[in-house]
Design a protein around this motif. Structure first.
Motif, PDB file in Angstrom:
ATOM      1  N   ALA A  73       0.842  -1.199   0.000  1.00 13.49           N
ATOM      2  CA  ALA A  73       0.000   0.000   0.000  1.00 13.49           C
ATOM      3  C   ALA A  73       0.879   1.251   0.000  1.00 13.49           C
ATOM      4  CB  ALA A  73      -0.942  -0.008   1.196  1.00 13.49           C
ATOM      5  N   ILE A  74       0.218   2.383  -0.207  1.00 13.28           N
ATOM      6  CA  ILE A  74       0.895   3.684  -0.238  1.00 13.28           C
ATOM      7  C   ILE A  74       0.839   4.278   1.167  1.00 13.28           C
ATOM      8  CG2 ILE A  74       0.752   6.033  -1.184  1.00 13.28           C
ATOM      9  CD1 ILE A  74      -0.774   4.737  -3.598  1.00 13.28           C
ATOM     10  N   CYS A  75       1.945   4.841   1.650  1.00 16.00           N
ATOM     11  CA  CYS A  75       1.871   5.460   2.978  1.00 16.00           C
ATOM     12  C   CYS A  75       1.845   6.983   2.878  1.00 16.00           C
ATOM     13  CB  CYS A  75       2.998   4.968   3.885  1.00 16.00           C
ATOM     14  SG  CYS A  75       4.642   5.517   3.437  1.00 16.00           S
ATOM     15  N   VAL A  76       1.110   7.562   3.826  1.00 15.78           N
ATOM     16  CA  VAL A  76       0.873   9.010   3.887  1.00 15.78           C
ATOM     17  C   VAL A  76       0.998   9.431   5.347  1.00 15.78           C
ATOM     18  CG1 VAL A  76      -0.891  10.796   3.479  1.00 15.78           C
ATOM     19  CG2 VAL A  76      -0.712   8.872   1.909  1.00 15.78           C
ATOM     20  N   ALA A  77       1.391  10.679   5.589  1.00 14.72           N
ATOM     21  CA  ALA A  77       1.510  11.158   6.971  1.00 14.72           C
ATOM     22  C   ALA A  77       0.159  11.055   7.685  1.00 14.72           C
ATOM     23  CB  ALA A  77       1.997  12.607   6.995  1.00 14.72           C
ATOM     24  N   LYS A  78       0.218  10.733   8.964  1.00 15.18           N
ATOM     25  CA  LYS A  78      -1.011  10.534   9.746  1.00 15.18           C
ATOM     26  C   LYS A  78      -1.975  11.709   9.636  1.00 15.18           C
ATOM     27  CE  LYS A  78      -0.083   6.914  12.777  1.00 15.18           C
ATOM     28  NZ  LYS A  78      -0.979   5.790  12.908  1.00 15.18           N
ATOM     29  N   GLU A  79      -1.422  12.930   9.677  1.00  8.21           N
ATOM     30  CA  GLU A  79      -2.326  14.079   9.707  1.00  8.21           C
ATOM     31  C   GLU A  79      -2.856  14.437   8.319  1.00  8.21           C
ATOM     32  OE1 GLU A  79       0.756  13.929  10.711  1.00  8.21           O
ATOM     33  OE2 GLU A  79       1.994  15.524   9.836  1.00  8.21           O
ATOM     34  N   ASN A  80      -2.312  13.818   7.307  1.00 12.42           N
ATOM     35  CA  ASN A  80      -2.718  14.168   5.941  1.00 12.42           C
ATOM     36  C   ASN A  80      -3.869  13.280   5.457  1.00 12.42           C
ATOM     37  OD1 ASN A  80      -2.738  15.517   3.550  1.00 12.42           O
ATOM     38  ND2 ASN A  80      -0.597  15.097   3.018  1.00 12.42           N
ATOM     39  N   THR A  81      -4.969  13.307   6.203  1.00 10.09           N
ATOM     40  CA  THR A  81      -6.090  12.420   5.871  1.00 10.09           C
ATOM     41  C   THR A  81      -6.767  12.835   4.569  1.00 10.09           C
ATOM     42  OG1 THR A  81      -7.480  13.765   7.295  1.00 10.09           O
ATOM     43  CG2 THR A  81      -6.566  11.760   8.248  1.00 10.09           C
ATOM     44  N   GLU A  82      -6.655  14.115   4.225  1.00 17.97           N
ATOM     45  CA  GLU A  82      -7.270  14.575   2.986  1.00 17.97           C
ATOM     46  C   GLU A  82      -6.618  13.873   1.788  1.00 17.97           C
ATOM     47  OE1 GLU A  82      -7.008  18.802   2.257  1.00 17.97           O
ATOM     48  OE2 GLU A  82      -8.052  18.549   0.331  1.00 17.97           O
ATOM     49  N   LEU A  83      -5.297  13.856   1.788  1.00 21.24           N
ATOM     50  CA  LEU A  83      -4.581  13.187   0.687  1.00 21.24           C
ATOM     51  C   LEU A  83      -4.874  11.683   0.690  1.00 21.24           C
ATOM     52  CD1 LEU A  83      -2.604  13.299  -1.690  1.00 21.24           C
ATOM     53  CD2 LEU A  83      -0.732  12.986  -0.059  1.00 21.24           C
ATOM     54  N   LEU A  84      -4.918  11.091   1.880  1.00 25.33           N
ATOM     55  CA  LEU A  84      -5.193   9.653   1.964  1.00 25.33           C
ATOM     56  C   LEU A  84      -6.552   9.346   1.330  1.00 25.33           C
ATOM     57  CD1 LEU A  84      -3.992   6.990   3.149  1.00 25.33           C
ATOM     58  CD2 LEU A  84      -5.568   7.315   5.054  1.00 25.33           C
ATOM     59  N   ASP A  85      -7.559  10.158   1.655  1.00 26.81           N
ATOM     60  CA  ASP A  85      -8.893   9.947   1.081  1.00 26.81           C
ATOM     61  C   ASP A  85      -8.854  10.098  -0.438  1.00 26.81           C
ATOM     62  OD1 ASP A  85      -9.850   9.569   3.595  1.00 26.81           O
ATOM     63  OD2 ASP A  85     -10.745  11.561   3.794  1.00 26.81           O
ATOM     64  N   GLN A  86      -8.139  11.123  -0.900  1.00 29.34           N
ATOM     65  CA  GLN A  86      -8.053  11.348  -2.350  1.00 29.34           C
ATOM     66  C   GLN A  86      -7.376  10.157  -3.038  1.00 29.34           C
ATOM     67  OE1 GLN A  86      -5.876  15.050  -2.408  1.00 29.34           O
ATOM     68  NE2 GLN A  86      -7.738  16.295  -2.449  1.00 29.34           N
TER      69      GLN A  86
END
Ligand code: ARG
Length: 248
Positions: free
Chosen positions: A211-224
């Motif tokens: 999977a792709i990892c994203v910073a915890k606080e960057n939920t907007e990018l994770l959703d996108q």
């Protein structure tokens, strides 16, 4: 002279405005900065032109296109991807990266887009035939990967030699410095295809999800990313990209 100074000041102000604007653009949301470790074919590797190619690069490009962002890929050590994503140096990490509990403490993972299996590579004619035969042998791994973690857990740190890249580990096997390499199955296949005298054991060592990892606080990018991934899975794009590099 006064007039000239005035014009000069205006020009300078204009230049400054343009520079400020451009500087803003680079930092802001129009770029998707991805960290990877490009020694992991067919997920990421340097092509003839030196460009980073592979399954991850293509899926990332498709995601970036959906997000209306420009993809930039940075090649770094595998072990520094998570920290870099955590600190905001990179927007996301995509590197055939396995989801596991320990990593989930540091970053968030997207939905998975591929499956990996840890494989064991040995020289043809090796007396190692099963995972059990690795007991007491020297095992090469790529530093900070799950293969590294499993090998140390199962066979003891003293029997494991970490290398900077998967390719370095395989070269150590070719030159007889280690007896086996534990690494993900698709890279294993790519490596044995270009290094004579090696084979993959017929035992699946561990199954994993990428999977792709994203910073915890960057939920907007994770959703996108998850929305884009779902669309790219539904319309066959992800399957097509994988099939291009991994013929069935
Ligand atoms: N799947 C393994 C892990 O997550 C290995 C990934 C290595 N990836 C790379 N691009 N070198 O630990």
């Amino acid at each position: 002279m006064k007039q000239f100074k005035k014009v000069l000041a205006l020009v300078l102000a204009a230049v400054l405005a343009v520079v400020t604007f451009a500087g803003c653009g680079a930092k802001s949301s129009n770029k998707l900065l991805m960290a990877t470790n490009a020694s992991f074919p067919p997920y990421e590797f340097k092509g003839d032109s030196g460009e980073i190619e592979g399954i991850d690069a293509e899926i990332a490009a498709a995601i970036a296109a959906k997000l209306g962002k420009e993809l930039e890929i940075v090649d770094t050590e595998f072990g520094s991807i998570i920290g870099g994503v955590q600190s905001g140096k990179y927007d996301m990490g995509m590197a055939g990266m396995t989801v596991n509990e320990e990593r989930k403490q540091s970053v968030n993972f997207s939905d998975t887009y591929a499956i990996g299996v840890q494989s064991i590579i040995v020289p043809e004619g090796s007396d190692i035939q099963t995972a059990d035969d690795l007991e007491g042998k020297q095992i090469g791994v790529q530093q900070d990967t799950t293969g590294h973690i499993y090998a140390e857990d199962d066979y003891g740190q003293e029997n494991v030699t970490p290398y900077k890249t998967g390719n370095d580990a395989v070269q150590a096997l070719v030159s007889g410095k280690v007896d086996a390499v534990i690494i993900d199955n698709e890279p294993a296949k790519s490596y044995i295809a270009v290094n004579a005298g090696l084979k993959i054991l017929d035992t699946a060592y561990a199954e994993e999800e990428y999977a792709i990892c994203v910073a915890k606080e960057n939920t907007e990018l994770l959703d996108q990313i998850n929305t884009a991934l779902a669309e790219l899975k539904a319309d066959g794009t992800v399957d097509n990209i994988i099939a291009k590099y991994i013929p069935a």
